[in-house]
Structures are given as C-alpha cells and as structure tokens.
Write a protein that holds these residues in place. Structure first.
Motif, PDB file in Angstrom:
ATOM      1  N   GLY A 194       1.896  -8.946  13.092  1.00 47.86           N
ATOM      2  CA  GLY A 194       2.113  -7.530  13.376  1.00 47.86           C
ATOM      3  C   GLY A 194       1.241  -6.644  12.498  1.00 47.86           C
ATOM      4  N   SER A 195       1.475  -5.350  12.624  1.00 51.77           N
ATOM      5  CA  SER A 195       0.656  -4.368  11.896  1.00 51.77           C
ATOM      6  C   SER A 195       0.846  -4.494  10.372  1.00 51.77           C
ATOM      7  N   VAL A 196       2.081  -4.557   9.905  1.00 52.27           N
ATOM      8  CA  VAL A 196       2.317  -4.720   8.463  1.00 52.27           C
ATOM      9  C   VAL A 196       1.822  -6.098   8.010  1.00 52.27           C
ATOM     10  N   GLY A 197       2.086  -7.115   8.841  1.00 55.09           N
ATOM     11  CA  GLY A 197       1.649  -8.477   8.509  1.00 55.09           C
ATOM     12  C   GLY A 197       0.143  -8.543   8.327  1.00 55.09           C
ATOM     13  N   GLU A 198      -0.591  -7.955   9.257  1.00 50.90           N
ATOM     14  CA  GLU A 198      -2.061  -8.010   9.159  1.00 50.90           C
ATOM     15  C   GLU A 198      -2.570  -7.215   7.960  1.00 50.90           C
ATOM     16  N   ASN A 199      -1.909  -6.080   7.689  1.00 49.80           N
ATOM     17  CA  ASN A 199      -2.305  -5.307   6.503  1.00 49.80           C
ATOM     18  C   ASN A 199      -2.038  -6.106   5.222  1.00 49.80           C
ATOM     19  N   THR A 200      -0.956  -6.878   5.227  1.00 48.22           N
ATOM     20  CA  THR A 200      -0.650  -7.718   4.067  1.00 48.22           C
ATOM     21  C   THR A 200      -1.739  -8.783   3.895  1.00 48.22           C
ATOM     22  N   LEU A 201      -2.131  -9.378   5.002  1.00 49.93           N
ATOM     23  CA  LEU A 201      -3.184 -10.408   4.924  1.00 49.93           C
ATOM     24  C   LEU A 201      -4.519  -9.794   4.482  1.00 49.93           C
ATOM     25  N   ASN A 202      -4.773  -8.540   4.863  1.00 52.45           N
ATOM     26  CA  ASN A 202      -5.995  -7.872   4.380  1.00 52.45           C
ATOM     27  C   ASN A 202      -5.981  -7.734   2.856  1.00 52.45           C
ATOM     28  N   VAL A 203      -4.819  -7.394   2.305  1.00 48.98           N
ATOM     29  CA  VAL A 203      -4.702  -7.272   0.844  1.00 48.98           C
ATOM     30  C   VAL A 203      -4.922  -8.640   0.201  1.00 48.98           C
ATOM     31  N   ILE A 204      -4.311  -9.653   0.797  1.00 50.75           N
ATOM     32  CA  ILE A 204      -4.410 -11.009   0.218  1.00 50.75           C
ATOM     33  C   ILE A 204      -5.848 -11.537   0.291  1.00 50.75           C
TER      34      ILE A 204
ATOM     35  N   MET B 186       9.920   5.231  -4.897  1.00 47.73           N
ATOM     36  CA  MET B 186      10.089   4.213  -5.956  1.00 47.73           C
ATOM     37  C   MET B 186       9.139   4.514  -7.119  1.00 47.73           C
ATOM     38  N   GLN B 187       7.919   4.909  -6.796  1.00 48.26           N
ATOM     39  CA  GLN B 187       6.934   5.185  -7.844  1.00 48.26           C
ATOM     40  C   GLN B 187       7.267   6.496  -8.586  1.00 48.26           C
ATOM     41  N   CYS B 188       7.771   7.486  -7.839  1.00 45.85           N
ATOM     42  CA  CYS B 188       8.173   8.749  -8.483  1.00 45.85           C
ATOM     43  C   CYS B 188       9.357   8.532  -9.425  1.00 45.85           C
TER      44      CYS B 188
ATOM     45  N   MET C  96      -1.500   1.666   4.695  1.00 44.07           N
ATOM     46  CA  MET C  96      -0.353   0.805   4.389  1.00 44.07           C
ATOM     47  C   MET C  96      -0.711  -0.264   3.350  1.00 44.07           C
ATOM     48  N   GLN C  97      -2.022  -0.511   3.198  1.00 44.52           N
ATOM     49  CA  GLN C  97      -2.410  -1.556   2.244  1.00 44.52           C
ATOM     50  C   GLN C  97      -2.041  -1.167   0.802  1.00 44.52           C
ATOM     51  N   ILE C  98      -1.965   0.128   0.545  1.00 37.87           N
ATOM     52  CA  ILE C  98      -1.663   0.550  -0.839  1.00 37.87           C
ATOM     53  C   ILE C  98      -0.198   0.228  -1.207  1.00 37.87           C
ATOM     54  N   PRO C  99       0.793   0.683  -0.414  1.00 38.10           N
ATOM     55  CA  PRO C  99       2.169   0.276  -0.773  1.00 38.10           C
ATOM     56  C   PRO C  99       2.404  -1.233  -0.687  1.00 38.10           C
ATOM     57  N   ILE C 100       1.702  -1.895   0.240  1.00 37.34           N
ATOM     58  CA  ILE C 100       1.884  -3.355   0.347  1.00 37.34           C
ATOM     59  C   ILE C 100       1.361  -4.032  -0.925  1.00 37.34           C
ATOM     60  N   ALA C 101       0.167  -3.628  -1.363  1.00 36.19           N
ATOM     61  CA  ALA C 101      -0.424  -4.232  -2.566  1.00 36.19           C
ATOM     62  C   ALA C 101       0.451  -3.954  -3.787  1.00 36.19           C
ATOM     63  N   TYR C 102       1.025  -2.748  -3.826  1.00 35.03           N
ATOM     64  CA  TYR C 102       1.886  -2.384  -4.962  1.00 35.03           C
ATOM     65  C   TYR C 102       3.116  -3.310  -5.009  1.00 35.03           C
TER      66      TYR C 102
ATOM     67  N   LEU D 202       3.299  -6.359  -3.624  1.00 37.92           N
ATOM     68  CA  LEU D 202       2.884  -7.746  -3.887  1.00 37.92           C
ATOM     69  C   LEU D 202       2.625  -7.962  -5.371  1.00 37.92           C
ATOM     70  N   ASN D 203       2.060  -6.958  -6.018  1.00 43.53           N
ATOM     71  CA  ASN D 203       1.645  -7.118  -7.415  1.00 43.53           C
ATOM     72  C   ASN D 203       2.529  -6.310  -8.361  1.00 43.53           C
ATOM     73  N   TYR D 204       3.704  -5.907  -7.890  1.00 43.24           N
ATOM     74  CA  TYR D 204       4.621  -5.035  -8.627  1.00 43.24           C
ATOM     75  C   TYR D 204       4.850  -5.532 -10.055  1.00 43.24           C
ATOM     76  N   PRO D 205       4.816  -4.680 -11.051  1.00 45.24           N
ATOM     77  CA  PRO D 205       4.651  -3.238 -11.015  1.00 45.24           C
ATOM     78  C   PRO D 205       3.203  -2.800 -11.298  1.00 45.24           C
ATOM     79  N   ASN D 206       2.279  -3.715 -11.124  1.00 49.46           N
ATOM     80  CA  ASN D 206       0.888  -3.364 -11.425  1.00 49.46           C
ATOM     81  C   ASN D 206       0.105  -3.033 -10.160  1.00 49.46           C
ATOM     82  N   ARG D 207      -0.774  -2.065 -10.278  1.00 46.27           N
ATOM     83  CA  ARG D 207      -1.580  -1.656  -9.127  1.00 46.27           C
ATOM     84  C   ARG D 207      -2.779  -2.574  -8.976  1.00 46.27           C
ATOM     85  N   LEU D 208      -3.280  -2.641  -7.758  1.00 49.54           N
ATOM     86  CA  LEU D 208      -4.477  -3.441  -7.500  1.00 49.54           C
ATOM     87  C   LEU D 208      -5.599  -2.515  -7.034  1.00 49.54           C
ATOM     88  N   PRO D 209      -6.830  -2.769  -7.462  1.00 52.84           N
ATOM     89  CA  PRO D 209      -7.934  -1.964  -6.924  1.00 52.84           C
ATOM     90  C   PRO D 209      -8.137  -2.311  -5.445  1.00 52.84           C
ATOM     91  N   ASN D 210      -8.758  -1.425  -4.691  1.00 53.42           N
ATOM     92  CA  ASN D 210      -9.023  -1.722  -3.272  1.00 53.42           C
ATOM     93  C   ASN D 210     -10.307  -1.017  -2.836  1.00 53.42           C
TER      94      ASN D 210
END
Ligand SMILES: NC(=O)c1ccc[n+]([C@@H]2O[C@H](COP(=O)([O-])OP(=O)(O)OC[C@H]3O[C@@H](n4cnc5c(N)ncnc54)[C@H](OP(=O)(O)O)[C@@H]3O)[C@@H](O)[C@H]2O)c1
Length: 378
Positions: free
Chosen positions: A11-21, A153-155, A260-266, A268-276
């Motif tokens: 799906g859309s979220v799934g594919e965005n997750t795979l893009n981050v990975i 969550m971030q706020c 969507m890749q930004i919240p997904i990456a956050y 996946l790597n919580y609580p650290n941000r990932l560059p993109n």
C-alpha cells in the motif's frame, strides 16, 4: 540493524516505508512483509528485500510465492494472518493495513510487547481503549506514523509535566473545502486530493473529512486527552502538520515538507531523526499559513464522528464499519457520494450503545453492523 515488519507493504504507507528502508539499508532489515492481493508488487518486494516471512490473502498466490521462494515462511488466509501477526522476530512493526482488517493483527503485535508504529487509524477508532490498555500491560511502545499525530508526538517531546491546553489537529480540507458538496460528485473528483497521495479509502475519507473525525479519536487515545481539547484546524497547504497549545499560551507547531516518509522514518528510528533526500521547506516561499474552521453542516461525516465520540465506544465501531462499507460502495460506483453520511447516520441511530470489552466482542459487533447493511442493501 533493526528488524522491521510491514503489515500492508504493497500500500501507500507500505511503499513509503520501503522507500525509507531502501535509503537506510545499513540500519534496517525487513523480516516480514504482509500484503493483500497485489502479488506482482509483493514478488518484487520479496526479490529486493529478502524477508523471512510473507503473507498474502489467497492460497493460490501463496502457492505461487512458494514455487519461486522455497524456504520462505509463507502465510495466507485468516489463520495465516493470525500466525504471522503473532511472530515476535521484529523490533518495529508498521501497522498499515487498511480498515478493520488491521485490528486483530495489530492487537496481536502489541501483545508481543514490542514497538508498533500505527498508520492504520481505524484500529484506534474501533478498539482504542483495548489497544492502549494492552500496550500498557505488555509494555509495548505504540508510535504513530500518521503525519498529524507524529507532529503532536514531536510537539510533546520533553513536555511530560506540562498539561495540554489544546491539540490543534490540522486538516487539508480535501478537494471540496472550497466547493459545494452535491450528490453528483464523482469517484474521480473525490480521489483528487489537493495535497497528499494516499490509498483510495483514506483519500475518500479525507474528502468527506471522516478521516479527521477518525484522527480526533486517534489523538484522544494516543495522547490521553479529552476530545473537547482537540480542535480541528483547516490548513490548506499541509505544511503545519499539527500543533499543541500549552497553558501559558505557547503553541508548539511541527512544520515541514509534505512527505509521509518523514513521520515513517521518525517512527522507524525513534527518537532519532534520519536524513533524507526530500526537498527542504524554504520558509521564504511559505506565504500562506492560513487556518480556517471546518463547516460541520457541510462536512457531515466529521459531525457524525463528533456525535459518535459523545455517544460512546460502540457507536464509534458503528461509525467505522458503516463508513468502510459505504466508501467501498461509492468507490465501486454503487451509491452516491452523499449516501455515505446518510447511511452512517442511519446505522448510528439503529444500534444502541453496548459494552464491548474484548477483541472478539468488537469484531463480532463490527460484523453485525456490516450484516445489517447487507440486509438493508445499503
Ligand atoms: N496513505 C497515507 O499517506 C496514510 C497516512 C496516514 C494514515 N494512513 C492510514 O494507513 C492505513 C493504510 O493506508 P494506505 O493509504 O497505505 O492504504 P492502501 O494504499 O490501500 O494500502 C493498504 C494495504 O493493506 C493491504 N491490505 C488491505 N486489506 C488487507 C487484508 N485483509 N489482508 C492483508 N493485507 C491487506 C493492501 O494490500 P494489497 O494492496 O496487496 O491488496 C495494502 O498493502 C489506513 O488506515 C490509512 O488511514 C495512510
């Protein structure tokens, strides 16, 4: 290496997750991929990410996978979903099935006491209390990848001791915010979302603003706030992803690119941000930070969601089930756009409030609502 499971990988979220990975193969490893019917996409994902466990609904498709990939743990059907969602060989699982289909698998994953990142908001609409209680009991970490809730969550980071005055949940307003809603609205018009590209069901839910109603319920459970303290704020540009107002009047806002890749990456790597590689926001180009109130007489689905929140949990189960059935019918061109709120309202008045404590009770009631709708041919 973090081991990742994706429920809804095609799906859309799934594919965005795979893009981050794909961009972070030194950090993440895919262990589980769960898809519905899209065998072609799933086969490509298996080839690329080499998971240990996969799921697909139909036995014939599972057989096709087995012929190509001997040695893979392949699951299918109802029993297969039960089994794959009880595996515990992951560090983070992305719950991105759509609709009620995600409730039991997400519940099973939470029972493992691991980290579950929730995209599937219908899980909290239908089973919020049980899901949150189980997460607490089992010590599971429940993160969110919904962009608004990730923003909240971030706020709230570092604000544990500060009471929330108000959550300002932003909404794009969808394709009809500045247009009239009529019964002649076509599927194509409703799918033409102005700012986000997503799966079909959530795109229709965004057009009716039911999606925002679901998100109010989601926020109530995730952040333990009274729904009266959650205000929907229409922000057409989708650059402010949501805000939290504190008692001293300070408003913390999360602003950033629409991806969507930004919240997904956050998550996946919580609580650290990932560059993109996503283009950064240039604040000098941001001319419009306008906020507007939604019109509840026009967006009847949002008004119905508020009504269901007031009425109680079982009414939210009705809201979710009726909406899911009617959105599918609209997508299949079997009903008119305006039949969606009409049908939901009818079901909400038909069913009395009842207590639903267990996962089985919730799912049996969900099925009862769908059965009633089949009998009424709506
Ligand atoms: N898309 C977004 O940007 C976004 C943002 C925030 C929240 N969400 C939420 O995230 C969830 C997923 O949204 P989406 O847009 O990614 O939806 P989507 O594109 O329709 O994808 C749904 C995924 O679930 C799979 N699936 C559906 N029913 C299934 C079943 N019974 N068994 C196994 N797999 C099943 C689909 O498989 P097949 O395609 O292979 O059939 C697909 O992989 C929704 O609850 C949505 O509200 C989405």
């Amino acid at each position: 290496m973090k081991k990742i499971a994706i429920f809804g990988s095609t799906g859309s979220v799934g594919e965005n997750t795979l893009n981050v990975i794909r961009e972070n193969l030194d950090k993440f490893e895919i262990v589980t991929l769960v898809a519905g019917r899209n065998i072609e996409k799933l086969l490509k994902q298996i080839e690329e990410f080499k998971p240990k466990n996969v799921y697909i609904i139909d036995k014939e498709n599972a057989e096709k996978i087995r012929q190509k990939y001997d040695g893979l743990n392949i699951f299918y059907g109802k029993q297969g979903m039960e089994e794959i969602s009880k595996l515990t060989d992951f560090d983070v699982s992305i719950s991105a099935l759509v609709g009620i289909a995600g409730l039991r698998p997400t519940y099973n994953m939470i029972k493992s006491g691991k980290t579950v990142a929730l995209a599937n908001k219908e899980v909290l609409v239908a089973g919020g209390e049980l899901i949150m209680k189980t997460a607490r009991e089992k010590g599971a970490k429940l993160l969110t990848v919904d962009s608004e809730h990730s923003a909240i969550m971030q706020c709230l980071n570092g604000e544990e001791n500060n009471e929330i005055d108000k959550i300002l949940l932003t909404a794009s307003g969808g394709p009809f915010f500045d247009k009239e809603i009529t019964e002649n609205i076509t599927v194509e018009e409703a799918l033409n979302h102005p700012t986000w590209s997503m799966g079909k069901k959530i795109t229709i839910d965004s057009s009716t603003m039911m999606n925002k109603g679901f998100e109010v319920i989601e926020a109530k459970w995730l952040f333990d706030v009274n729904p009266d303290k959650i205000e929907v704020v229409v922000h057409r540009k989708s650059l402010v992803h949501s805000m939290v107002q504190f008692k001293d009047g300070t408003i913390m806002a999360n602003i950033g690119p629409k991806s969507m890749q930004i919240p997904i990456a956050y998550a996946l790597n919580y609580p650290n941000r990932l560059p993109n590689k996503i283009e950064k926001l240039n604040l000098f180009d941001v001319v419009d930070l306008k906020f507007e109130k939604p019109d509840l007489n026009k967006f009847k689905c949002l008004a119905l969601a508020y009504k269901a929140i007031k009425k109680g949990h079982s009414c939210q189960v009705v809201l979710n089930a009726a909406n899911e059935v009617l959105v599918e019918k609209f997508l299949n061109k079997e009903i008119k756009y305006t039949d969606i709120p009409k049908g939901i309202e009818k079901m909400m008045s038909y069913f009395d409030i009842r207590e639903l404590k267990t996962i089985d009770e919730i799912l049996e009631f969900d099925e009862e609502v769908r059965e009633k709708m089949r009998k009424e041919e709506m």
